[in-house]
Design a protein around this motif. Structure first.
Motif, PDB file in Angstrom:
ATOM      1  N   LYS A 139       1.184  -1.090  -0.253  1.00  0.00           N
ATOM      2  CA  LYS A 139       0.120  -0.406  -0.064  1.00  0.00           C
ATOM      3  C   LYS A 139       0.432   1.195   0.142  1.00  0.00           C
ATOM      4  CE  LYS A 139      -4.111  -2.498   2.119  1.00  0.00           C
ATOM      5  NZ  LYS A 139      -4.944  -1.780   3.506  1.00  0.00           N
ATOM      6  N   ASN A 140       2.705   0.885   0.428  1.00  0.00           N
ATOM      7  CA  ASN A 140       3.430   2.138  -0.275  1.00  0.00           C
ATOM      8  C   ASN A 140       3.035   3.338   1.036  1.00  0.00           C
ATOM      9  OD1 ASN A 140       5.218   3.621  -1.261  1.00  0.00           O
ATOM     10  ND2 ASN A 140       3.979   5.131  -2.195  1.00  0.00           N
ATOM     11  N   ILE A 141       3.003   2.806   2.256  1.00  0.00           N
ATOM     12  CA  ILE A 141       2.903   3.100   3.836  1.00  0.00           C
ATOM     13  C   ILE A 141       4.498   2.621   4.190  1.00  0.00           C
ATOM     14  CG2 ILE A 141       1.543   2.857   5.684  1.00  0.00           C
ATOM     15  CD1 ILE A 141      -0.685   1.931   4.570  1.00  0.00           C
ATOM     16  N   LEU A 142       5.081   3.567   4.693  1.00  0.00           N
ATOM     17  CA  LEU A 142       5.805   3.990   5.635  1.00  0.00           C
ATOM     18  C   LEU A 142       5.710   3.942   6.698  1.00  0.00           C
ATOM     19  CD1 LEU A 142       8.915   3.189   5.279  1.00  0.00           C
ATOM     20  CD2 LEU A 142       9.590   5.670   4.953  1.00  0.00           C
ATOM     21  N   ASN A 143       6.001   2.897   7.814  1.00  0.00           N
ATOM     22  CA  ASN A 143       6.013   2.876   9.697  1.00  0.00           C
ATOM     23  C   ASN A 143       6.857   4.441   9.910  1.00  0.00           C
ATOM     24  OD1 ASN A 143       3.362   2.483   9.686  1.00  0.00           O
ATOM     25  ND2 ASN A 143       4.486   0.015   9.595  1.00  0.00           N
ATOM     26  N   VAL A 144       6.756   4.751  11.044  1.00  0.00           N
ATOM     27  CA  VAL A 144       7.666   5.959  10.830  1.00  0.00           C
ATOM     28  C   VAL A 144       7.214   6.722  12.771  1.00  0.00           C
ATOM     29  CG1 VAL A 144       8.909   7.869  11.816  1.00  0.00           C
ATOM     30  CG2 VAL A 144       7.999   6.854   8.862  1.00  0.00           C
ATOM     31  N   ASP A 145       8.618   6.159  13.892  1.00  0.00           N
ATOM     32  CA  ASP A 145       8.230   6.500  14.930  1.00  0.00           C
ATOM     33  C   ASP A 145       9.007   7.600  15.320  1.00  0.00           C
ATOM     34  OD1 ASP A 145       7.182   4.133  15.329  1.00  0.00           O
ATOM     35  OD2 ASP A 145       9.422   2.756  16.099  1.00  0.00           O
ATOM     36  N   ILE A 146       8.122   8.753  16.081  1.00  0.00           N
ATOM     37  CA  ILE A 146       8.661  10.147  15.828  1.00  0.00           C
ATOM     38  C   ILE A 146       8.982  10.531  17.398  1.00  0.00           C
ATOM     39  CG2 ILE A 146       8.322  12.918  15.557  1.00  0.00           C
ATOM     40  CD1 ILE A 146       7.380  11.748  12.926  1.00  0.00           C
ATOM     41  N   ILE A 147      10.251  10.956  17.956  1.00  0.00           N
ATOM     42  CA  ILE A 147      10.289  10.747  19.643  1.00  0.00           C
ATOM     43  C   ILE A 147      10.589  12.465  19.573  1.00  0.00           C
ATOM     44  CG2 ILE A 147      11.638  10.209  21.163  1.00  0.00           C
ATOM     45  CD1 ILE A 147      12.349   7.725  19.596  1.00  0.00           C
ATOM     46  N   SER A 148      10.537  12.968  20.142  1.00  0.00           N
ATOM     47  CA  SER A 148      10.257  13.924  20.705  1.00  0.00           C
ATOM     48  C   SER A 148      10.666  14.843  21.764  1.00  0.00           C
ATOM     49  CB  SER A 148       9.541  15.453  20.048  1.00  0.00           C
ATOM     50  OG  SER A 148       8.359  15.272  20.565  1.00  0.00           O
ATOM     51  N   ALA A 149      11.587  15.408  22.598  1.00  0.00           N
ATOM     52  CA  ALA A 149      11.481  15.652  23.534  1.00  0.00           C
ATOM     53  C   ALA A 149       9.706  16.807  24.537  1.00  0.00           C
ATOM     54  CB  ALA A 149      12.434  17.003  24.502  1.00  0.00           C
ATOM     55  N   VAL A 150       9.152  17.088  23.850  1.00  0.00           N
ATOM     56  CA  VAL A 150       8.275  18.031  24.136  1.00  0.00           C
ATOM     57  C   VAL A 150       6.739  17.266  23.440  1.00  0.00           C
ATOM     58  CG1 VAL A 150       9.136  19.726  25.547  1.00  0.00           C
ATOM     59  CG2 VAL A 150       8.685  20.137  22.958  1.00  0.00           C
ATOM     60  N   GLU A 151       5.825  17.665  23.179  1.00  0.00           N
ATOM     61  CA  GLU A 151       4.530  17.720  22.765  1.00  0.00           C
ATOM     62  C   GLU A 151       4.759  18.344  21.845  1.00  0.00           C
ATOM     63  OE1 GLU A 151       0.957  15.444  21.288  1.00  0.00           O
ATOM     64  OE2 GLU A 151       2.336  14.774  23.226  1.00  0.00           O
ATOM     65  N   SER A 158       4.586  15.307   6.292  1.00  0.00           N
ATOM     66  CA  SER A 158       4.738  16.282   4.733  1.00  0.00           C
ATOM     67  C   SER A 158       6.674  16.442   4.685  1.00  0.00           C
ATOM     68  CB  SER A 158       3.500  17.993   4.873  1.00  0.00           C
ATOM     69  OG  SER A 158       4.177  18.717   3.241  1.00  0.00           O
ATOM     70  N   LYS A 159       6.935  16.858   5.235  1.00  0.00           N
ATOM     71  CA  LYS A 159       8.242  16.752   4.516  1.00  0.00           C
ATOM     72  C   LYS A 159       8.474  15.325   4.511  1.00  0.00           C
ATOM     73  CE  LYS A 159      13.003  18.916   5.342  1.00  0.00           C
ATOM     74  NZ  LYS A 159      12.845  19.967   5.858  1.00  0.00           N
ATOM     75  N   LEU A 160       8.156  14.398   5.444  1.00  0.00           N
ATOM     76  CA  LEU A 160       8.493  12.804   5.383  1.00  0.00           C
ATOM     77  C   LEU A 160       8.093  12.334   3.903  1.00  0.00           C
ATOM     78  CD1 LEU A 160       9.088  11.407   9.105  1.00  0.00           C
ATOM     79  CD2 LEU A 160      10.814  11.955   7.384  1.00  0.00           C
ATOM     80  N   GLN A 161       6.692  12.747   3.485  1.00  0.00           N
ATOM     81  CA  GLN A 161       5.987  12.191   2.265  1.00  0.00           C
ATOM     82  C   GLN A 161       7.060  12.881   1.301  1.00  0.00           C
ATOM     83  OE1 GLN A 161       1.703  12.073   5.077  1.00  0.00           O
ATOM     84  NE2 GLN A 161       1.820  12.466   2.552  1.00  0.00           N
ATOM     85  N   ASN A 162       7.397  13.745   0.806  1.00  0.00           N
ATOM     86  CA  ASN A 162       8.340  14.386   0.079  1.00  0.00           C
ATOM     87  C   ASN A 162       9.338  13.931  -0.359  1.00  0.00           C
ATOM     88  OD1 ASN A 162       5.686  16.723  -0.337  1.00  0.00           O
ATOM     89  ND2 ASN A 162       6.588  17.298   0.924  1.00  0.00           N
ATOM     90  N   LYS A 163      10.150  13.764   0.909  1.00  0.00           N
ATOM     91  CA  LYS A 163      11.109  12.485   0.378  1.00  0.00           C
ATOM     92  C   LYS A 163      11.404  11.565   0.604  1.00  0.00           C
ATOM     93  CE  LYS A 163      13.789  15.337   3.022  1.00  0.00           C
ATOM     94  NZ  LYS A 163      15.554  16.141   1.057  1.00  0.00           N
ATOM     95  N   THR A 164      10.063  10.988   0.914  1.00  0.00           N
ATOM     96  CA  THR A 164      10.351   9.349   0.555  1.00  0.00           C
ATOM     97  C   THR A 164       9.673   8.973  -0.988  1.00  0.00           C
ATOM     98  OG1 THR A 164       7.678   9.216   2.516  1.00  0.00           O
ATOM     99  CG2 THR A 164      10.299   8.915   3.161  1.00  0.00           C
TER     100      THR A 164
END
Length: 186
Positions: free
Chosen positions: A117-129, A140-146
Motif C-alpha cells: 500500500k506504499n505506507i511507511l511506518n515512522v517512529d518520531i520521538i520528541s522532547a516535548v509534545e 508532509s516533509k517525510l512524504q515528500n522525501k520518501t
C-alpha cells in the motif's frame, strides 16, 4: 510496538506471511477471493484471542499436548468466526509446530501489506509534545522525501532535551539536542 524478534524465527515468519499474501493474490477462483485486509483482520483476531486467554495460550503452546488436540481446540474456538482459509492456516502452523511464531508472522504480514500500500511506518520521538501544525509539517516533509504515505507514531522522551529522533525501519535520524552535545564533546 517494536518487538525484538529472534533471528531464527524471522525467516520462517516471513515465509508464512508471504504464503498468506499469496493466498489473497490467488485469483484462480474470482468469486472466492479474500483481501489482504481480511486476512490480516482474521489472523489478528485469532492472535488477540489467543494472547488474551492465558489458558488457551498455555494449551496451544504446550509441547506435551498433541497436535490433534490443539487442532480440535482451534477448530472449536475459531470455526465460523474467521475465514476457513485462515483456520486452515492455523492448522498448518499447528501441524508444523509454528504456532509460537504467530506474532512474528503477523508483524511480517503487516510489513508486506504496508509495502504493498506504499505506507511507511515512522517512529518520531520528541522532547516535548508537538502541536498539530508541527506534526503535519513533519509528516508532509517525510512524504515528500520518501514518496510514501507516512504513518507516524509519536512519543515523548524528555531525555533527548530537544529536537527529534526519527526511526524508519532500521534507519535512525538523530536530530536531538543530546546527540549534538555528545558530538561537540567528541
Amino acid at each position: 510496538m517494536a518487538v525484538l524478534t529472534p533471528s531464527k524465527n524471522l525467516k520462517p515468519a516471513k515465509r508464512y506471511a508471504k504464503a498468506l499474501i499469496e493466498l489473497a493474490l490467488d485469483t484462480s477462483n474470482a468469486k472466492d477471493c479474500i483481501s489482504v485486509d481480511k486476512i490480516y483482520d482474521d489472523f489478528s483476531f485469532c492472535l488477540q484471542a489467543i494472547n488474551e486467554n492465558k489458558e488457551l495460550k498455555d494449551f496451544l503452546f504446550a509441547p506435551p499436548v498433541s497436535k490433534e488436540d490443539k487442532k480440535d481446540v482451534l477448530e472449536k474456538v475459531f470455526e465460523g468466526k474467521i475465514d476457513n482459509r485462515i483456520l486452515n492456516f492455523l492448522f498448518l502452523l499447528n501441524e508444523n509446530s509454528r504456532l509460537e511464531i504467530s506474532d512474528e508472522i503477523l508483524g511480517a504480514l503487516k510489513k508486506y501489506i504496508d509495502e504493498e500500500k506504499n505506507i511507511l511506518n515512522v517512529d518520531i520521538i520528541s522532547a516535548v509534545e508537538m502541536n498539530d501544525v508541527q506534526k503535519e509539517a513533519l509528516k508532509s516533509k517525510l512524504q515528500n522525501k520518501t514518496g510514501k504515505i507516512i504513518n507516524p507514531k509519536y512519543s515523548i522522551d524528555k531525555g533527548i532535551l530537544g529536537g527529534l529522533i526519527i526511526k524508519i525501519d532500521d534507519t535512525v535520524i538523530d536530530l536531538s539536542l543530546i546527540k549534538r552535545i555528545e558530538n561537540l564533546r567528541k
